[in-house]
Design an enzyme around this catalytic site. Structure first.
Site, PDB file in Angstrom:
ATOM      1  N   HIS A  86     -12.216  12.478   0.306  1.00 34.94           N
ATOM      2  CA  HIS A  86     -12.256  11.120   0.831  1.00 34.94           C
ATOM      3  C   HIS A  86     -12.288  10.999   2.347  1.00 34.94           C
ATOM      4  O   HIS A  86     -13.046  10.205   2.898  1.00 34.94           O
ATOM      5  CB  HIS A  86     -11.039  10.359   0.297  1.00 34.94           C
ATOM      6  CG  HIS A  86     -11.004   8.908   0.658  1.00 34.94           C
ATOM      7  ND1 HIS A  86     -12.038   8.041   0.358  1.00 34.94           N
ATOM      8  CD2 HIS A  86     -10.073   8.156   1.301  1.00 34.94           C
ATOM      9  CE1 HIS A  86     -11.725   6.822   0.793  1.00 34.94           C
ATOM     10  NE2 HIS A  86     -10.545   6.870   1.381  1.00 34.94           N
ATOM     11  N   ARG A 115      -3.172  10.852   5.881  1.00 39.76           N
ATOM     12  CA  ARG A 115      -3.296   9.471   6.334  1.00 39.76           C
ATOM     13  C   ARG A 115      -2.747   8.517   5.288  1.00 39.76           C
ATOM     14  O   ARG A 115      -2.986   8.696   4.099  1.00 39.76           O
ATOM     15  CB  ARG A 115      -4.768   9.133   6.596  1.00 39.76           C
ATOM     16  CG  ARG A 115      -5.002   7.674   6.937  1.00 39.76           C
ATOM     17  CD  ARG A 115      -6.435   7.415   7.339  1.00 39.76           C
ATOM     18  NE  ARG A 115      -7.397   7.515   6.249  1.00 39.76           N
ATOM     19  CZ  ARG A 115      -7.562   6.596   5.289  1.00 39.76           C
ATOM     20  NH1 ARG A 115      -6.815   5.522   5.251  1.00 39.76           N
ATOM     21  NH2 ARG A 115      -8.495   6.767   4.361  1.00 39.76           N
ATOM     22  N   HIS A 126      -8.537  11.569  -2.222  1.00 41.44           N
ATOM     23  CA  HIS A 126      -8.034  10.265  -2.653  1.00 41.44           C
ATOM     24  C   HIS A 126      -7.630  10.359  -4.122  1.00 41.44           C
ATOM     25  O   HIS A 126      -8.373  10.925  -4.927  1.00 41.44           O
ATOM     26  CB  HIS A 126      -9.117   9.201  -2.459  1.00 41.44           C
ATOM     27  CG  HIS A 126      -8.612   7.790  -2.559  1.00 41.44           C
ATOM     28  ND1 HIS A 126      -8.231   7.231  -3.755  1.00 41.44           N
ATOM     29  CD2 HIS A 126      -8.393   6.854  -1.606  1.00 41.44           C
ATOM     30  CE1 HIS A 126      -7.808   5.980  -3.529  1.00 41.44           C
ATOM     31  NE2 HIS A 126      -7.900   5.728  -2.235  1.00 41.44           N
ATOM     32  N   GLN A 155      -8.371  14.794   3.287  1.00 46.11           N
ATOM     33  CA  GLN A 155      -7.692  13.984   2.270  1.00 46.11           C
ATOM     34  C   GLN A 155      -8.490  13.887   0.965  1.00 46.11           C
ATOM     35  O   GLN A 155      -9.684  13.586   0.989  1.00 46.11           O
ATOM     36  CB  GLN A 155      -7.459  12.569   2.800  1.00 46.11           C
ATOM     37  CG  GLN A 155      -6.706  11.680   1.822  1.00 46.11           C
ATOM     38  CD  GLN A 155      -6.157  10.439   2.497  1.00 46.11           C
ATOM     39  OE1 GLN A 155      -6.901   9.512   2.779  1.00 46.11           O
ATOM     40  NE2 GLN A 155      -4.868  10.442   2.775  1.00 46.11           N
ATOM     41  N   PHE A 210       0.843  -1.185   0.000  1.00 44.01           N
ATOM     42  CA  PHE A 210       0.000   0.000   0.000  1.00 44.01           C
ATOM     43  C   PHE A 210       0.885   1.244   0.000  1.00 44.01           C
ATOM     44  O   PHE A 210       2.103   1.154   0.172  1.00 44.01           O
ATOM     45  CB  PHE A 210      -0.934  -0.019   1.228  1.00 44.01           C
ATOM     46  CG  PHE A 210      -2.393  -0.052   0.846  1.00 44.01           C
ATOM     47  CD1 PHE A 210      -2.934  -1.160   0.232  1.00 44.01           C
ATOM     48  CD2 PHE A 210      -3.217   1.053   1.083  1.00 44.01           C
ATOM     49  CE1 PHE A 210      -4.274  -1.186  -0.137  1.00 44.01           C
ATOM     50  CE2 PHE A 210      -4.555   1.033   0.722  1.00 44.01           C
ATOM     51  CZ  PHE A 210      -5.082  -0.082   0.121  1.00 44.01           C
ATOM     52  N   LEU A 255     -15.168   5.564  -5.065  1.00 45.35           N
ATOM     53  CA  LEU A 255     -13.794   5.189  -4.739  1.00 45.35           C
ATOM     54  C   LEU A 255     -13.293   4.019  -5.583  1.00 45.35           C
ATOM     55  O   LEU A 255     -13.983   3.016  -5.764  1.00 45.35           O
ATOM     56  CB  LEU A 255     -13.729   4.801  -3.258  1.00 45.35           C
ATOM     57  CG  LEU A 255     -12.374   4.315  -2.729  1.00 45.35           C
ATOM     58  CD1 LEU A 255     -11.357   5.440  -2.761  1.00 45.35           C
ATOM     59  CD2 LEU A 255     -12.528   3.780  -1.311  1.00 45.35           C
ATOM     60  N   ARG A 294      -0.764   9.614  -0.335  1.00 41.92           N
ATOM     61  CA  ARG A 294      -1.923  10.080  -1.105  1.00 41.92           C
ATOM     62  C   ARG A 294      -1.877  11.565  -1.435  1.00 41.92           C
ATOM     63  O   ARG A 294      -2.275  11.972  -2.532  1.00 41.92           O
ATOM     64  CB  ARG A 294      -3.210   9.755  -0.335  1.00 41.92           C
ATOM     65  CG  ARG A 294      -3.518   8.286  -0.370  1.00 41.92           C
ATOM     66  CD  ARG A 294      -4.768   7.954   0.409  1.00 41.92           C
ATOM     67  NE  ARG A 294      -5.062   6.531   0.277  1.00 41.92           N
ATOM     68  CZ  ARG A 294      -6.031   5.920   0.938  1.00 41.92           C
ATOM     69  NH1 ARG A 294      -6.802   6.583   1.776  1.00 41.92           N
ATOM     70  NH2 ARG A 294      -6.246   4.631   0.754  1.00 41.92           N
ATOM     71  N   GLU A 324      -6.873   2.032  -3.539  1.00 41.89           N
ATOM     72  CA  GLU A 324      -5.422   2.136  -3.681  1.00 41.89           C
ATOM     73  C   GLU A 324      -4.804   0.753  -3.916  1.00 41.89           C
ATOM     74  O   GLU A 324      -3.693   0.624  -4.435  1.00 41.89           O
ATOM     75  CB  GLU A 324      -4.863   2.753  -2.393  1.00 41.89           C
ATOM     76  CG  GLU A 324      -3.387   3.036  -2.400  1.00 41.89           C
ATOM     77  CD  GLU A 324      -2.970   3.887  -1.194  1.00 41.89           C
ATOM     78  OE1 GLU A 324      -3.589   4.952  -0.986  1.00 41.89           O
ATOM     79  OE2 GLU A 324      -2.053   3.495  -0.468  1.00 41.89           O
TER      80      GLU A 324
END
Lengths: 560, 320
Positions: free
Chosen positions: A339, A374, A231, A229, A116, A241, A275, A244
Site C-alpha cells: 500500500h 504510518r 494495508h 506498509q 481511524f 483498496l 496497520r 480503513e
C-alpha cells in the site's frame, strides 16, 4: 529549441504537488507544475477514508495526535517533524474547508469526524469514502484559479545539476516525444509512492517511484526504505483498496471460524490497531490455516444499509463491481496488500533534501513523520503540511539565487538512453515481464513477514533484473504518446528503488513496525533506534544510519 | 474463457494515417474487466497498443472508452457483461474529442469547458475563523456530484455536443451545479446568469445519454435540470428555454393540456425583434402540419376535470 524557465518547478500534481504549487504561487514565485498525468488522475484520488487533525479550537489535543503518531511509527518517526505536522493540522483542515472541500458535518453543521486506526479519539475528517478525490478536485480548482502553468503529460527523466545544486529537469513531452530542458532555481519532488514495484498493490499503474529515483541518482540519500506498509484490507483478486474507514465505522474482521481474531492480538483497539499490527494478525491467521481461501473476512453487515450507502458508497461500488458482493448482505474477503512507502527522500521539516535547490514532500519524502508504520489518514495530512512547507521553502531559496548557465548538453544522456531503447531489436524480453518478476519477488520476500534468506533472494533477483534492463527494446518506435517507452523508463527507476528497499531491509537487524523479521522478531532500541540511510555511489548502494529525533516521547512497548 | 477484442486503432505517424480495426483473441479468467484484458494485450501481445489508465478502481477517471458503441469506464466493465455470443467486444476511443493515438484522445476541449464555469468556490463576506457551518444533508447531496471523476464518458456520448461544440456539456454543467448548490458559495446568481446564456443549461435536449453512461451515478442531466429551476427562480427567465418552460407550465396549468399554437409565440414573444426570425421559422412547420392535418385546433379547449389539474399546480406552487 524552446527552453522553459521558472523560479520553482514542482514535479507531480497530487495533493503534495498542488499544495506546494499553491504555496509557491502565494509567496510570489513564478511556479510551474510538471506531471506525467493530468492532475486529477494523480493517485492521491485513491485515498478514501479521511484526514487526521486535532482541532484544538474544539478541545482536541494535538499532543495526543502526535503521541499516537509516534507510537504508530514504532518510535522511528522524527518527533520534531511529527510535532510540526500535528500542530499545523487544524489550520490545514480549516483552510481546505474554506477552499471548498465538502467535508461531512455533524448535526450542528460543524465538521464531522470518524475513528481511524491506532487512535482512541475520533479526529478523522472525511468526505464519504472519497476524501482524497474530493480534496484533489478542490486543489485543482485552486490551481486553475491561480492560472499556474502546468506541463501536463510530461515525464521527468532526470534532474539537472550545476555546481552541486539542482537547477531544473529534463522532461519527455508525451504528445510529441520531444525532450525538453526546464530550468528552475528550485525543484520540489512530489511524485508519490512506489507501488508498482510490488505486484499486487493497491496503487495505480502510474505510481512508479519516479521522484525517489530522480533524487537518488543525483546523490540525495533515501531514508528508511525498508518501511513498506501492507494495508490490512485489500480486496481478494485484484488487490483494490478497501478503506480503513470501514473498520472506523465499526466493521469486524473475522477468520474462517467466524471469530473476531483481533481480540488475541490487540484486545483494546481490536480492528483499529495500527496497520502493521492488523496486517500481521491477518497474515498469521491465514498462515495458521484459519483463513478463507488466502483471505480473512471483513464484515460490515451490522452497520446497516444507510451507513454503508452514505458513508462507504465507493467501497460498496467496488465490492459490487469486482466481486458482486453487497456489503450490507455479505462479508467480503480481504487480505494484507502492498500500500504505502513510509521511507523516502531524506528531508528536513522544510522539505529540503541534502542537495541545495532540491525539495521533496508527500509519499516520496522521508521527513520522517511515519517512521516504521504510518497511521491511517495521516498521509493526506503529510502531503498538505509538508507540501505547503516545501513550496514556501523552495520559493525562499529561489529568491536568493541568481540565474545560472545550464548547458543544453544535459539533454544528451537521456536522449542517448531513449535512442538505445528505440533502436534495439526486440529479443523476447520485455519491460512488462521484468516488472512482473520484480513485483512478484518483492511481494514474496519484502512483505509482511521477512527474513535474511528471503531478503537476500529478493536482492539477488533485483540485481539480475537490473542486468536484463539495459538490453530491453522498445517495440513502439513512434514519437507520439509512446507509452511503451514511458513504461520502460519508469521500470529503470523502479529497479533502482527496489534495490534500496532490499538493501535497507537487510541492513536493519531487528523487527520494528512494518519491518518484521521472523528470524529477529524483537525490536532492539539499544542498537536500532535509528534510521537507515541509503545512497547511490558509482560502486553501488552505500548504507549509513542517522539518529532518530526524540523530543518528549521515550520508546515504550507497543500495545493496542 | 476466450475473448476477442476488436480495437479501433490509430497511428498518427503512419503514412496516410487512418483509423482501422484490429482483433486480439486471447484466453482470460472469467472475472477480467475490459481494462484487465487491454492491459494483458499491451503487456503480452502488442506493446504499441496505447491507452490511458491508472487506478483500476473507477476513481482516477483515465480509462473512459466506447465499448460496443457506448462510453464506459473500462476498469469497472466486466468482460462478461459486454461480450456477444461469439465472445467479441468492440473497443474504441471516446467520442466528441479528437483522437491522438489508438484509445487516447485529446481532452483539451473537455477541460476548456470545465474552466469555462469558473470552477472554484466563491464565498462572499469575511472568512470565518473556523469552518463554515453547513447542513450535512447539503454536503451529502453535493457528494453525489463530487463523485464525478472527470472521465469524459458523458461528454463522449452527448448528442448535443455531437452537433454543437459550443455546448458546455454535461460534465462542466454538473461541475457548475456543485458550486451553485453549495451553501457556502456566494456567486450563485452570477453563475446562473452566465449559465443561462447560449451554450449553457438551455441547450441540453434531455436525451438522457449522459445519465445512462455516467459510471459514477452523477446524473449530469438531472443537475442541468436543477440548474434550470434555480435559474428561473433567480429571475433568469428571458432565455428561450426558460420562456418555453414557463409557457409550457402556464398553458398546461390553465387548460390541462398543451396548446402548441400558443406555446410558440409565448416562447419567442410576438413582437420580440430578436426572436422574430425564430418565430417566422416556425411558419413552414405550421404549414406542413396543416397539410398533414396535424395542426392543433385553433380553438383550444380545456380537458374535462381541468380543475383537478389546476389544483395540482396550485399545490406544487405552494410547496415551492
Amino acid at each position: 529549441m524552446a527552453v522553459y524557465e521558472h523560479d520553482v518547478l514542482v514535479v507531480g500534481a497530487g495533493l503534495a504537488g498542488m499544495r506546494a504549487t499553491l504555496a509557491a504561487h502565494q509567496k510570489g514565485a513564478n511556479v510551474a507544475m510538471i506531471t506525467k498525468v493530468h492532475p486529477v488522475r494523480s493517485h492521491s484520488n485513491a485515498a478514501q477514508g479521511g484526514i487526521n487533525a486535532a482541532l484544538t479550537s474544539r478541545g482536541d489535543s494535538w499532543e495526543d495526535h502526535a503521541q499516537a503518531t509516534v507510537k504508530g511509527s514504532d518510535y522511528l518517526g522524527d518527533q520534531d517533524a511529527i510535532e510540526v505536522m500535528c500542530q499545523e493540522a487544524g489550520d490545514a483542515i480549516i483552510e481546505l474547508e474554506h477552499m471548498g472541500v465538502i467535508f461531512n458535518r455533524d448535526e450542528t453543521g460543524h465538521l464531522g469526524t470518524r475513528r481511524f486506526g491506532g487512535q482512541e479519539v475520533a479526529r478523522t475528517f472525511f468526505v464519504a469514502d472519497i476524501t482524497g478525490a474530493a480534496i484533489l478536485q478542490v486543489l485543482y480548482e485552486q490551481v486553475l484559479k491561480a492560472q499556474v502553468r502546468v506541463y501536463e503529460e510530461w515525464f521527468v527523466t532526470s534532474l539537472v545539476m550545476a555546481d552541486g545544486e539542482c537547477r531544473g529537469v529534463v522532461a519527455l513531452e508525451l504528445m510529441t516525444g520531444q525532450l525538453h530542458l526546464i530550468k528552475a532555481k528550485a525543484v520540489v519532488l512530489c511524485t508519490g509512492g512506489t507501488g508498482r514495484i510490488y505486484e499486487p498493490t493497491t496503487n495505480g499503474l502510474v505510481v512508479t517511484g519516479d521522484g525517489l529515483a530522480l533524487a537518488y541518482r543525483v546523490g540525495a540519500p533515501l531514508l528508511d526504505m525498508e518501511m513498506v506498509q501492507y494495508h490490512p484490507t485489500t480486496l481478494k483478486g485484484n488487490g483494490v483498496l478497501i478503506t480503513e474507514a470501514a473498520r472506523g465505522e465499526g466493521a469486524y474482521l473475522l477468520n474462517a471460524k467466524g471469530e473476531r481474531f483481533m481480540e488475541k492480538y490487540a484486545p483494546k483497539l481490536m480492528e483499529l490497531a495500527s496497520r502493521d499490527v492488523v496486517s500481521r494478525a491477518e497474515q498469521t491467521e491465514i498462515n495458521e490455516g484459519r483463513g478463507v481461501d488466502g483471505c480473512v473476512l471483513l464484515d460490515l453487515r451490522h452497520l446497516g444499509k444507510e451507513v454503508i450507502e452514505t458513508k462507504l458508497g465507493y467501497i460498496n461500488e467496488v465490492a459490487m463491481d469486482f466481486l458482486g458482493i453487497n456489503l450490507a448482505e455479505e462479508p467480503i474477503p480481504v487480505r494484507p496488500g502492498h500500500h504505502y512507502q513510509m521511507g523516502g527522500i531524506k528531508t528536513n521539516v522544510l522539505g529540503a533534501t541534502s542537495i541545495p535547490g532540491l525539495y521533496a514532500a508527500g509519499e516520496c519524502a522521508g521527513v520522517s513523520v511515519h517512521g516504521a508504520n504510518r497511521l491511517g489518514a495521516n498521509s493526506l495530512l503529510d502531503t498538505l503540511i509538508f507540501g505547503r512547507r516545501s513550496g514556501e521553502a523552495a520559493t525562499a531559496h529561489a529568491k536568493e539565487q541568481s540565474p545560472k548557465e545550464v548547458p543544453e548538453s544535459v539533454l544528451e544522456a537521456d536522449g542517448a538512453l531513449i535512442r538505445s531503447f528505440l533502436e534495439r531489436k526486440p529479443k523476447g524480453d520485455s519491460w512488462a515481464r521484468v516488472r512482473l518478476e520484480m513485483g512478484e519477488t518483492m511481494n514474496q520476500y519484502m512483505a509482511v513477514f521477512r527474513n535474511e534468506e528471503g531478503m537476500k533472494a529478493a536482492l539477488n533477483k533485483v540485481c539480475e533484473l537490473k542486468e536484463r534492463y539495459p538490453r530491453l527494446a522498445v517495440q513502439d518506435k513512434g514519437q507520439v504518446f509512446n507509452t511503451n517507452l514511458l513504461f520502460t523508463l519508469e521500470l529503470g527507476f523502479m529497479l533502482d528503488i527496489a534495490e534500496t528497499i532490499c538493501v535497507s531491509g537487510l541492513a536493519r537487524k531487528e523487527s520494528r513496525g512494518a519491518h518484521y523479521r521472523g528470524d529477529i522478531p524483537r525490536r532492539d532500541d539499544v542498537n536500532w533506534l535509528k534510521h537507515t540511510v541509503v545512497s547511490w555511489t558509482p560502486e553501488g548502494t552505500q548504507m549509513d544510519f542517522a539518529p532518530v529525533t526524540i523530543t518528549r516521547w521515550q520508546p515504550q512497548e507497543r500495545r493496542y | 474463457m476466450q475473448v476477442t477484442l476488436q480495437v479501433r486503432r490509430f497511428n498518427p505517424e503512419a503514412p496516410r494515417a487512418q483509423p482501422y480495426e484490429q482483433e486480439f483473441t486471447l484466453d482470460v479468467p472469467g472475472y477480467f474487466t475490459v481494462l484487465d484484458t487491454l492491459i494483458k494485450v499491451r503487456e503480452e501481445m502488442d506493446p504499441t497498443l496505447t491507452l490511458r489508465c491508472s487506478c483500476r478502481a473507477s476513481i482516477c477517471g483515465s480509462c473512459a472508452m466506447r465499448v460496443n458503441g457506448h462510453a464506459k469506464l473500462v476498469c469497472k466493465t466486466k468482460l462478461t457483461s459486454v461480450m456477444d455470443a461469439q465472445g467479441k467486444v468492440r473497443v474504441a476511443p471516446v467520442g466528441n474529442m479528437p483522437v491522438v493515438k489508438d484509445l487516447v484522445v485529446d481532452m483539451k476541449p473537455f477541460w476548456d469547458k470545465v474552466r469555462g464555469v469558473d470552477p472554484w468556490l466563491q464565498p462572499q463576506g469575511p472568512e470565518p475563523k473556523d469552518e463554515y457551518l453547513a447542513p450535512n444533508e447539503a454536503m451529502v447531496h453535493l457528494t453525489g456530484v463530487m463523485m464525478c471523476i472527470m472521465c469524459g464518458a458523458c461528454v463522449s456520448d452527448c448528442t448535443v455536443l455531437e452537433v454543437d461544440s459550443n455546448f458546455l456539456g454535461p460534465a462542466a454543467l454538473a461541475k457548475a451545479y456543485r458550486f451553485v448548490g453549495d451553501p457556502r458559495d456566494g456567486a450563485a446568481k452570477g453563475r446562473l446568469g452566465k449559465l443561462s446564456e447560449y451554450g449553457g443549461i438551455w441547450d441540453c435536449t434531455r436525451c438522457y445519454e449522459c445519465v445512462q453512461v455516467c459510471p459514477k451515478g452523477v446524473a449530469p442531466m438531472e443537475r442541468i435540470m436543477a440548474l434550470r429551476d434555480k435559474a428561473i427562480v433567480a429571475g433568469f427567465d428571458k432565455a428561450i428555454g426558460a420562456r418555453h418552460t414557463i409557457a409550457f407550465g402556464e398553458i398546461v396549468g390553465h387548460s390541462g393540456r398543451l396548446d402548441e399554437l400558443r406555446l410558440v409565440p409565448k416562447t419567442f414573444g410576438m413582437f420580440n425583434p430578436l426572436h422574430l426570425p425564430n418565430l417566422l421559422g416556425m411558419i413552414p412547420v405550421g404549414l406542413r402540419a396543416l397539410r398533414r392535418r396535424k395542426l392543433p385546433p385553433i380553438r383550444h379547449k380545456s380537458i374535462p376535470g381541468v380543475e383537478n389539474v389546476r389544483r395540482i399546480f396550485k399545490k406544487v406552487e405552494a410547496g415551492q
